[in-house]
Design a protein around this motif. Structure first.
Motif, PDB file in Angstrom:
ATOM      1  N   PRO A  49      -4.028 -10.088  52.281  1.00 22.50           N
ATOM      2  CA  PRO A  49      -4.334 -11.368  51.603  1.00 22.50           C
ATOM      3  C   PRO A  49      -5.495 -12.126  52.225  1.00 22.50           C
ATOM      4  CG  PRO A  49      -1.972 -11.111  51.950  1.00 22.50           C
ATOM      5  CD  PRO A  49      -2.639 -10.017  52.728  1.00 22.50           C
ATOM      6  N   LEU A  50      -5.676 -12.035  53.535  1.00 24.14           N
ATOM      7  CA  LEU A  50      -6.731 -12.778  54.220  1.00 24.14           C
ATOM      8  C   LEU A  50      -7.887 -11.881  54.635  1.00 24.14           C
ATOM      9  CD1 LEU A  50      -4.588 -15.142  56.497  1.00 24.14           C
ATOM     10  CD2 LEU A  50      -5.570 -15.620  54.253  1.00 24.14           C
ATOM     11  N   GLY A  51      -7.997 -10.721  54.024  1.00 26.48           N
ATOM     12  CA  GLY A  51      -9.059  -9.803  54.376  1.00 26.48           C
ATOM     13  C   GLY A  51     -10.392 -10.200  53.766  1.00 26.48           C
ATOM     14  N   ILE A  52     -11.416  -9.439  54.118  1.00 30.03           N
ATOM     15  CA  ILE A  52     -12.757  -9.677  53.595  1.00 30.03           C
ATOM     16  C   ILE A  52     -13.144  -8.502  52.695  1.00 30.03           C
ATOM     17  CG2 ILE A  52     -13.470 -11.073  55.563  1.00 30.03           C
ATOM     18  CD1 ILE A  52     -14.910  -8.615  56.664  1.00 30.03           C
ATOM     19  N   PRO A  53     -14.010  -8.723  51.717  1.00 30.77           N
ATOM     20  CA  PRO A  53     -14.391  -7.633  50.820  1.00 30.77           C
ATOM     21  C   PRO A  53     -15.334  -6.638  51.506  1.00 30.77           C
ATOM     22  CG  PRO A  53     -15.583  -9.639  50.260  1.00 30.77           C
ATOM     23  CD  PRO A  53     -14.594 -10.020  51.321  1.00 30.77           C
TER      24      PRO A  53
END
Length: 299
Positions: free
Chosen positions: A68-72
């Motif tokens: 959920p808090l990852g980066i693309p």
């Protein structure tokens, strides 16, 4: 006394002004550092949801569910192209700009006229009229939905730009009258009297003297009215039914299903609907500061 202080400071018995300033700066330096750190932290907290929204809009639903808090890592820009075509962005943006701009301008003009009449042309009914407008601030929108819908239906104004613009004008007038009345009561009447002596009529006095004098307050009111109209969902959902008259908020709302929604479909539409308003706000923010500053100075 000054000579004695200078002599004492020369002997080292009394600190001179330069020493006192340096000591004052030294005492206030930790406070400034803490204040700066607090402002930076507050700014990061405010911007973090916006950054997270934009980051998740470039990811797939499976990636968002897993992190959920990852980066693309591999940005999926096709989410925006799909959202642009699905919400027919150019048409919905044009509809929203038309409704927002017309509503804000009509509210500003009619509200300033009414406030000027109440303040400068006091009659027996002036105080009652002002109280009626102020009482309108206490009415929630959900109380007015049913009578407003029935009125628009009887006037054949449902699913029309004219109908929703008139509805927003009626709902925005109480605040506009209250806002302009408070501003005009702190403004001197000398310029208006001079215009009257020079032979200027009521309309000429309003257009050439009062309206330019209200420019900071008008700019501030237009910006706040535009924000409320642009972000509103209730009235477009009730008064507009055809797809050709959809607003940005309706297009965003249509991406939400009954029991679920797609992050890759919802968030790009939210970003596309927010960016134009954010750009307009950045361009016109100095008018907000000028209007608030003018009101504070006159108050």
């Amino acid at each position: 006394m000054t000579r004695i202080a200078d002599f004492a400071s020369h002997l080292g018995l009394w600190p001179n002004s330069r020493t006192m300033r340096s000591q004052s700066r030294a005492r206030h330096r930790p406070i400034r550092a803490i204040s700066t750190a607090g402002l930076v932290l507050f700014g990061l907290l405010v911007l973090s949801p916006i950054v997270l929204m934009f980051s998740d809009s470039l990811r797939s639903d499976a990636d968002v569910d897993a992190h959920p808090l990852g980066i693309p890592v591999h940005p999926e820009w096709h989410n925006y192209s799909a959202a642009f075509h699905e919400m027919n962005f150019s048409r919905t943006l044009g509809n929203t700009v038309l409704i927002t701009g017309c509503s804000a301008l009509v509210v500003a003009l009619t509200g300033s006229m009414c406030a000027w009449s109440i303040v400068r042309h006091a009659r027996r009914w002036s105080a009652i009229t002002y109280q009626v407008f102020v009482a309108g601030l206490a009415l929630p929108i959900f109380v007015l939905i049913t009578p407003l819908y029935q009125l628009m239906h009887q006037l054949n104004l449902l699913d029309s730009f004219m109908g929703i613009i008139l509805a927003y004008t009626a709902l925005g007038l109480p605040f506009a009258v209250f806002f302009f009345t408070s501003f005009l009561r702190s403004v001197s009447v000398e310029l208006e009297e001079a215009a009257t002596i020079d032979g200027c009529g009521v309309i000429g006095t309003y257009w050439h003297v009062v309206l330019p004098m209200l420019r900071p307050a008008t700019a501030t009111l237009i910006i706040f009215s535009s924000l409320s109209v642009w972000n509103d969902l209730v009235l477009p959902l009730i008064l507009l039914t055809s797809d050709s008259k959809k607003t940005v908020t309706l297009s965003v709302y249509s991406t939400i299903g009954t029991h679920s929604y797609s992050v890759g479909q919802l968030l790009p539409t939210v970003v596309l609907g927010t960016v134009p308003l954010f750009v307009i706000f950045l361009i016109l923010q100095r008018h907000i500061v000028a209007g608030i500053g003018a009101g504070a100075t006159k108050g």
